[in-house]
Design a protein around this motif. Structure first.
Motif, PDB file in Angstrom:
ATOM      1  N   CYS A   1      44.262  49.302 -30.344  1.00  0.00           N
ATOM      2  CA  CYS A   1      43.454  50.014 -29.180  1.00  0.00           C
ATOM      3  C   CYS A   1      42.383  49.694 -28.816  1.00  0.00           C
ATOM      4  CB  CYS A   1      43.621  51.630 -29.490  1.00  0.00           C
ATOM      5  SG  CYS A   1      42.958  52.533 -28.171  1.00  0.00           S
ATOM      6  N   ASP A   2      42.181  49.157 -27.609  1.00  0.00           N
ATOM      7  CA  ASP A   2      40.994  48.639 -27.088  1.00  0.00           C
ATOM      8  C   ASP A   2      39.813  49.756 -26.822  1.00  0.00           C
ATOM      9  OD1 ASP A   2      38.611  47.380 -26.016  1.00  0.00           O
ATOM     10  OD2 ASP A   2      39.855  46.285 -24.291  1.00  0.00           O
ATOM     11  N   THR A   3      38.649  49.803 -27.707  1.00  0.00           N
ATOM     12  CA  THR A   3      37.773  50.636 -27.734  1.00  0.00           C
ATOM     13  C   THR A   3      36.361  50.228 -27.117  1.00  0.00           C
ATOM     14  OG1 THR A   3      37.062  49.991 -29.834  1.00  0.00           O
ATOM     15  CG2 THR A   3      38.734  51.807 -29.698  1.00  0.00           C
ATOM     16  N   SER A   4      36.636  49.069 -26.463  1.00  0.00           N
ATOM     17  CA  SER A   4      35.317  48.481 -26.005  1.00  0.00           C
ATOM     18  C   SER A   4      34.658  49.089 -24.815  1.00  0.00           C
ATOM     19  CB  SER A   4      35.707  47.321 -25.089  1.00  0.00           C
ATOM     20  OG  SER A   4      36.075  46.322 -26.169  1.00  0.00           O
ATOM     21  N   ALA A   5      35.766  49.903 -23.699  1.00  0.00           N
ATOM     22  CA  ALA A   5      35.472  50.929 -22.793  1.00  0.00           C
ATOM     23  C   ALA A   5      34.750  52.146 -23.481  1.00  0.00           C
ATOM     24  CB  ALA A   5      36.474  51.152 -21.755  1.00  0.00           C
ATOM     25  N   ALA A   6      35.350  52.625 -24.401  1.00  0.00           N
ATOM     26  CA  ALA A   6      34.960  53.848 -25.054  1.00  0.00           C
ATOM     27  C   ALA A   6      33.600  53.712 -25.681  1.00  0.00           C
ATOM     28  CB  ALA A   6      36.003  54.486 -25.972  1.00  0.00           C
ATOM     29  N   GLU A   7      33.473  52.429 -26.255  1.00  0.00           N
ATOM     30  CA  GLU A   7      32.098  52.213 -26.744  1.00  0.00           C
ATOM     31  C   GLU A   7      31.013  52.064 -25.801  1.00  0.00           C
ATOM     32  OE1 GLU A   7      31.293  52.190 -29.985  1.00  0.00           O
ATOM     33  OE2 GLU A   7      33.145  52.575 -30.988  1.00  0.00           O
ATOM     34  N   THR A   8      31.349  51.644 -24.541  1.00  0.00           N
ATOM     35  CA  THR A   8      30.482  51.433 -23.551  1.00  0.00           C
ATOM     36  C   THR A   8      30.334  52.784 -23.083  1.00  0.00           C
ATOM     37  OG1 THR A   8      31.328  49.150 -22.994  1.00  0.00           O
ATOM     38  CG2 THR A   8      30.043  50.083 -21.262  1.00  0.00           C
ATOM     39  N   ILE A   9      31.199  53.544 -22.951  1.00  0.00           N
ATOM     40  CA  ILE A   9      30.843  54.626 -22.395  1.00  0.00           C
ATOM     41  C   ILE A   9      30.140  55.831 -23.311  1.00  0.00           C
ATOM     42  CG2 ILE A   9      31.822  56.945 -21.631  1.00  0.00           C
ATOM     43  CD1 ILE A   9      34.241  55.144 -20.602  1.00  0.00           C
ATOM     44  N   ARG A  10      30.247  55.626 -24.832  1.00  0.00           N
ATOM     45  CA  ARG A  10      29.332  56.479 -25.700  1.00  0.00           C
ATOM     46  C   ARG A  10      28.149  55.761 -25.649  1.00  0.00           C
ATOM     47  NH1 ARG A  10      32.462  54.860 -29.674  1.00  0.00           N
ATOM     48  NH2 ARG A  10      33.576  56.914 -29.759  1.00  0.00           N
ATOM     49  N   ALA A  11      27.881  54.454 -25.535  1.00  0.00           N
ATOM     50  CA  ALA A  11      26.611  54.066 -25.458  1.00  0.00           C
ATOM     51  C   ALA A  11      25.882  54.462 -24.324  1.00  0.00           C
ATOM     52  CB  ALA A  11      26.594  52.329 -25.737  1.00  0.00           C
ATOM     53  N   GLU A  12      26.701  54.273 -23.209  1.00  0.00           N
ATOM     54  CA  GLU A  12      25.979  54.786 -21.967  1.00  0.00           C
ATOM     55  C   GLU A  12      25.754  56.019 -21.987  1.00  0.00           C
ATOM     56  OE1 GLU A  12      24.576  54.466 -18.207  1.00  0.00           O
ATOM     57  OE2 GLU A  12      25.087  52.751 -19.409  1.00  0.00           O
ATOM     58  N   TYR A  13      26.468  57.013 -22.684  1.00  0.00           N
ATOM     59  CA  TYR A  13      26.161  58.636 -22.733  1.00  0.00           C
ATOM     60  C   TYR A  13      24.943  58.707 -23.474  1.00  0.00           C
ATOM     61  CZ  TYR A  13      26.421  63.199 -24.521  1.00  0.00           C
ATOM     62  OH  TYR A  13      26.076  64.519 -24.820  1.00  0.00           O
ATOM     63  N   GLU A  14      24.758  57.952 -24.646  1.00  0.00           N
ATOM     64  CA  GLU A  14      23.698  58.082 -25.368  1.00  0.00           C
ATOM     65  C   GLU A  14      22.298  57.596 -24.806  1.00  0.00           C
ATOM     66  OE1 GLU A  14      24.481  55.878 -28.974  1.00  0.00           O
ATOM     67  OE2 GLU A  14      25.810  57.201 -29.784  1.00  0.00           O
ATOM     68  N   ARG A  15      22.579  56.408 -24.023  1.00  0.00           N
ATOM     69  CA  ARG A  15      21.381  56.068 -23.138  1.00  0.00           C
ATOM     70  C   ARG A  15      20.991  57.121 -22.008  1.00  0.00           C
ATOM     71  NH1 ARG A  15      24.089  50.869 -23.402  1.00  0.00           N
ATOM     72  NH2 ARG A  15      25.055  51.311 -21.485  1.00  0.00           N
ATOM     73  N   THR A  16      22.098  57.753 -21.417  1.00  0.00           N
ATOM     74  CA  THR A  16      21.764  58.807 -20.624  1.00  0.00           C
ATOM     75  C   THR A  16      21.063  59.904 -21.225  1.00  0.00           C
ATOM     76  OG1 THR A  16      23.827  58.060 -19.215  1.00  0.00           O
ATOM     77  CG2 THR A  16      22.912  60.251 -18.879  1.00  0.00           C
ATOM     78  N   VAL A  17      21.499  60.443 -22.257  1.00  0.00           N
ATOM     79  CA  VAL A  17      20.910  61.442 -23.028  1.00  0.00           C
ATOM     80  C   VAL A  17      19.329  60.980 -23.290  1.00  0.00           C
ATOM     81  CG1 VAL A  17      20.961  62.882 -25.145  1.00  0.00           C
ATOM     82  CG2 VAL A  17      23.149  62.301 -24.077  1.00  0.00           C
ATOM     83  N   ARG A  18      19.116  59.848 -23.853  1.00  0.00           N
ATOM     84  CA  ARG A  18      17.894  59.532 -24.030  1.00  0.00           C
ATOM     85  C   ARG A  18      16.867  59.265 -22.708  1.00  0.00           C
ATOM     86  NH1 ARG A  18      20.407  56.032 -27.603  1.00  0.00           N
ATOM     87  NH2 ARG A  18      20.113  54.096 -26.347  1.00  0.00           N
ATOM     88  N   SER A  19      17.654  58.857 -21.580  1.00  0.00           N
ATOM     89  CA  SER A  19      16.938  58.765 -20.402  1.00  0.00           C
ATOM     90  C   SER A  19      16.777  60.151 -19.947  1.00  0.00           C
ATOM     91  CB  SER A  19      17.885  58.169 -19.563  1.00  0.00           C
ATOM     92  OG  SER A  19      17.244  57.854 -18.088  1.00  0.00           O
ATOM     93  N   HIS A  20      17.493  61.258 -20.128  1.00  0.00           N
ATOM     94  CA  HIS A  20      17.337  62.530 -19.566  1.00  0.00           C
ATOM     95  C   HIS A  20      16.278  63.217 -20.431  1.00  0.00           C
ATOM     96  CE1 HIS A  20      21.643  63.206 -17.688  1.00  0.00           C
ATOM     97  NE2 HIS A  20      20.855  62.273 -16.871  1.00  0.00           N
ATOM     98  N   ALA A  21      16.159  62.870 -21.435  1.00  0.00           N
ATOM     99  CA  ALA A  21      15.087  63.319 -22.679  1.00  0.00           C
ATOM    100  C   ALA A  21      13.725  62.839 -22.237  1.00  0.00           C
ATOM    101  CB  ALA A  21      15.376  63.058 -24.008  1.00  0.00           C
ATOM    102  N   ASP A  22      13.770  61.351 -21.718  1.00  0.00           N
ATOM    103  CA  ASP A  22      12.561  60.690 -21.192  1.00  0.00           C
ATOM    104  C   ASP A  22      12.173  61.371 -20.206  1.00  0.00           C
ATOM    105  OD1 ASP A  22      12.590  59.324 -23.750  1.00  0.00           O
ATOM    106  OD2 ASP A  22      13.766  57.469 -22.802  1.00  0.00           O
ATOM    107  N   THR A  23      12.998  61.658 -18.993  1.00  0.00           N
ATOM    108  CA  THR A  23      12.544  62.075 -17.860  1.00  0.00           C
ATOM    109  C   THR A  23      12.282  63.442 -18.060  1.00  0.00           C
ATOM    110  OG1 THR A  23      14.664  60.928 -16.906  1.00  0.00           O
ATOM    111  CG2 THR A  23      13.647  62.541 -15.656  1.00  0.00           C
ATOM    112  N   LEU A  24      12.929  64.367 -18.779  1.00  0.00           N
ATOM    113  CA  LEU A  24      12.135  65.464 -19.114  1.00  0.00           C
ATOM    114  C   LEU A  24      10.953  65.529 -19.443  1.00  0.00           C
ATOM    115  CD1 LEU A  24      15.313  67.385 -20.043  1.00  0.00           C
ATOM    116  CD2 LEU A  24      14.322  67.816 -17.969  1.00  0.00           C
TER     117      LEU A  24
END
Length: 859
Positions: free
Chosen positions: A342-365
């Motif tokens: 099962c190709d998990t590249s997209a899921a890994e990308t989404i997970r990494a993007e989610y983590e980056r988004t969370v960090r970005s939101h934390a940095d923004t806040l």
């Protein structure tokens, strides 16, 4: 016993064939009867013929034998009697023989009927056995007939309609297969043999055949051995169907899947596998043994299979040139193995993007000035930004220890950072009820230090609360200042000499000042707030011939995507001139300003009239200069020619005094011709018809020609000319004649100001994008007032020079250099001499590379 057949049953069945053979004599008997009738007639005729002949002879010999007593009629009657008696005798004999034969045939037929009845009874007995049932359709498409029955344990119903509804008592797969087979048998005469399974789990054999008049379907209940074989066959069919279904499902998946044999070789792959390994088909991938995973990954899978059958791990492989991550699951059985990726590249990308988004939101806040704190479902602090820590002045250690919301409130109370409440416990419980609420809650805190805090408790979907602490102290202060500023602005607008009117997006008046009312001669009642712009347009259109208020209405009420500001002037009927500006404000409103520019317009008109007069005067001057220049050129040419003619020995001897006069006349005429030529060149430049002959010119040759032209003047004052061209290029693109003229004018100007026995330096060097010429002299330099007007025409300046020229030299230099696309600048100072620097581009803009193209572009 069921299944046993009597010995004569076969004879009864096959007796039909012998009966058909024995039927032959019967058929032949009919032929004998016809023959006998024919023989009877012949016999009668044979017996009658002699009598007829005898009668004839008797009649012939009647005269001769008159004594005979038998007549002809009697003879004929006798003949007829004898014939009838013979026929009767023959018929009697034939009937006796025929009766004997018929009796023998009847005996045989009775025996055959007895055999057939016995066979029919045996067949009906066999058909009515409990282990089989027949369904018979006739050719006339009547309702089918059911014969026999099946055992009760088979699950087959006895009722006719229930039995024919196969789907009610057969397994779905068996019912579908049987219905398709019966339809093919009845429509296409396609025989079949099936093994079906009832819902009771009993296997049955079904045979379908079609004859000329009937369609028969036979259901047979199997013996125990055959039943076991049938069950195995059905189970095999079920397993094959399930296997095909699984393979179809795996082939339809977008995930690579594979099956391997005991030797580890591929036995089957799906389409996704074939696409991943870039094979034409799945069969090609298996045949060519194209592997999806690398060798190291396969070895890792094989090694783990030694200890446990299931391998689950994320592995990387290269697909279409990109490395991707796959969650690989491989199961090893006794003789084979199967795997799925099962190709998990997209899921890994989404997970990494989610983590980056969370960090970005934390940095923004964390960068916000508003204090934010997030508590989880257990009321523990999970996030806070710097503004929160700064607002309450709490140390990082305490906040990072994940304190509860209750503990945080108690600490703020103990440190006196929030106001003391009369009923602290009830106030805190009311505040913490946000964890059980659905909607957001809002509170206002007035802190002891004078701050006003707006507290918003926003419940999170997954539990917990996000607390937002907004410091509104400055906002409230700003609102107070804003109200003050609005009042000041209103007073300012009311006292402006400029008329101002503002319309809202709905086209209604928001504000105006008295200057607007005075400029347009309106009444105060006409410009009350909320008056529509169309009403004001009707009033103002009467006060201007070409009223712009139609455009104002369009700008105020229009829906243009681009809201462009515009300006203009309007002259009122009373003679006043107003300058207006339509300005679109950010909030969708439109501001229109009016300024009385009557005096300015009057002055402008006067200046325009004067400017037109000056332009006409300048045009007359240019025309006069050109006319005079052309008119002077011909007499000067004649004077120079006659002067040179007088200087020739062939004209005659001259006295030294005469020769001196002639030389003075020639030099003065040459100077005057030079001035006239310069004037003509400047006139050509002003007219815009000057054409440059652009070509690749030799710099050394141009410098030498210019130095030669000015050599006499330099020798006259013992001035040396130093040429510095070591860094100069061999050539560049330009008009060689004009370049030579530029250098001559620069050298002449330097010779006029250079001291006696001094040195003039002519430098040429290459620049990054062109060529630079500079001429330096050690003269007195130029004061600032002279430097400002040095390029003006007909403004000669002595300034320590030996000669006072026409003031055109540097003007021509500047004009010719700018025609080449270059620039001229002067570096001078008191007792520093003067340096005139001319910069030329390596190739004038828009000039092609070829010499012909350069000339064409210049023309």
């Amino acid at each position: 016993m069921p299944g046993d057949y009597p010995p004569r049953a076969g004879a009864a069945v096959s007796g039909g064939h012998r009966d058909s053979i024995k039927a032959g004599p019967a058929v032949k008997g009919g032929g004998v009867r016809a023959g006998m009738r024919l023989a009877l007639l012949l016999a009668t005729s044979a017996l009658a013929s002699p009598l007829l002949a005898l009668a004839a002879r008797a009649e012939t010999n009647l005269p001769e034998k008159a004594s005979t007593s038998v007549s002809t009629v009697e003879v004929m009657q006798l003949a007829m009697f004898v014939g009838v008696m013979g026929a009767a005798l023959v018929s009697a004999i034939f009937l006796i023989r025929e009766r004997a034969r018929t009796a023998a045939q009847n005996v045989q037929l009775r025996a055959r009927i007895a055999d057939v009845n016995a066979a029919l009874q045996r067949s009906e007995g066999l058909l009515n056995l409990r282990d089989q049932r027949l369904v018979v359709w006739t050719s006339d498409n009547k309702k089918p007939e059911l014969i026999g029955s099946l055992p009760l344990e088979s699950g087959a119903p006895e009722d006719r309609s229930a039995f024919l509804a196969f789907g009610r008592w057969l397994m779905p797969r068996s019912a579908a297969a049987l219905e398709h087979a019966v339809a093919a048998l009845r429509e296409q005469a396609r025989a079949f043999d099936l093994v079906i399974e009832t819902q009771a789990g009993a296997p049955l054999e079904v045979h379908g055949r079609k004859s000329a008049a009937h369609v028969l379907v036979r259901f047979v209940s199997l013996s125990e051995t055959l039943r076991n074989q049938a069950r195995l066959k059905i189970e095999n069919q079920r397993l094959n169907a399930a296997y095909d279904t699984m393979l179809g499902l795996l082939d339809a998946l977008k995930m690579p899947a594979w099956l391997r044999g005991a030797d580890g070789r591929l036995q089957w792959v799906n389409r996704a596998y074939a696409e991943a390994v870039e094979a034409e088909s799945a069969a090609t991938a298996v045949r060519e043994a194209k592997e999806f995973l690398g060798g190291q990954a396969r070895e890792q899978i094989a090694e783990q299979h030694k200890s446990r059958p299931v391998f689950e791990q994320t592995l990387s492989t290269v697909i279409e040139g990109d490395r991707r991550m796959f969650a690989v699951t491989d199961f090893a059985g006794a003789d084979s193995s199967a795997g799925l990726a099962c190709d998990t590249s997209a899921a890994e990308t989404i997970r990494a993007e989610y983590e980056r988004t969370v960090r970005s939101h934390a940095d923004t806040l964390d960068q916000l000035n508003t204090a934010v704190a997030i508590f989880d479902t257990e009321e523990k602090l999970r996030f806070f930004n710097q503004a929160f820590q700064k607002l309450w002045g709490l140390d990082s250690g305490f906040l990072l220890s994940a304190p509860s919301n209750t503990l945080l409130l108690d600490r703020l109370r103990s440190e006196g950072k929030i106001a003391e409440q009369p009923e602290w416990r009830r106030w805190k419980e009311n505040l913490l009820s946000a964890y059980r609420a659905v909607e957001s809650q809002e509170h206002w805190w007035h802190l002891p230090d004078g701050k006003t805090i707006r507290v918003v408790a926003n419940p999170q979907p997954k539990g917990g609360v996000t607390w937002v602490f907004e410091n509104l102290t400055e906002k409230m202060d700003l609102e107070s200042r804003y109200q003050t500023a609005v009042r000041v602005q209103g007073e300012t607008l009311d006292n402006l000499a400029e008329g101002v009117v503002v319309f809202g997006p709905d086209g209604r008046l928001r504000l105006s000042n008295p200057a607007f009312v005075a400029l347009w001669g309106l009444t105060v009642e006409a410009v009350k707030p909320n008056v529509h712009v169309s009403a004001i347009r009707d009033l103002c259109d009467k006060r201007a011939a070409n009223s712009p208020w139609g455009g104002f209405v369009a700008a105020v009420t229009g829906f243009d995507d681009e809201r462009r500001d515009r300006r203009g002037q309007i002259e009122l009927m009373n003679g006043n001139v107003l300058s207006y500006a339509v300005i679109h404000l950010p909030n969708g409103q439109v501001m229109i300003t009016f300024v009385d520019v009557t005096d300015t317009v009057n002055v402008e008109r006067a200046l325009k009239d004067r400017n037109e007069a000056l332009e006409k005067s300048d045009q007359l001057k240019n025309e006069f200069v050109q006319h005079v220049s052309y008119e002077l050129r011909s007499p000067l040419t004649n004077i120079i020619g006659f002067t040179e003619l007088l200087s020739l020995p062939a004209t005659g001897p001259l006295t030294p005094k005469q020769r001196e006069y002639v030389e003075h006349v020639g030099s003065s005429s040459s100077v005057l011709l030079t001035i006239v030529n310069d004037i003509l060149d400047l006139a050509t430049v002003d007219a815009g018809i000057m054409q440059l002959d652009i070509s690749e010119m030799n710099i050394e040759r141009a410098i030498a020609a210019a130095a030669e032209l000015v050599a006499d003047r330099l020798d006259e004052h013992r001035i040396k000319l130093e040429i510095v061209a070591a860094e100069a290029p061999a050539s560049f693109h330009g008009d060689e004649t004009r370049i030579r003229q530029i250098l001559y004018n620069l050298l002449s100007n330097a010779a006029n100001y250079a001291p006696e026995a001094s040195t003039i330096t002519l430098t040429c060097r290459r620049l990054a994008d062109g060529v630079e010429f500079s001429v330096h002299d050690d003269g007195p330099g130029m004061p600032p007032d002279v430097l400002e007007s040095v390029f003006r025409r007909f403004e000669p300046r002595a300034n320590g020079g030996r000669r006072r020229g026409a003031g055109l030299g540097l003007s021509i230099v500047k004009s010719f250099v700018e025609l080449h696309g270059g620039t001229v600048r002067i570096e001078t100072g008191k007792d520093k001499g003067t340096t005139v620097i001319c910069t030329f581009p390596d190739k004038p803009s828009g000039i092609p590379d070829t010499p012909a193209g350069i000339r064409d572009a210049a023309e």
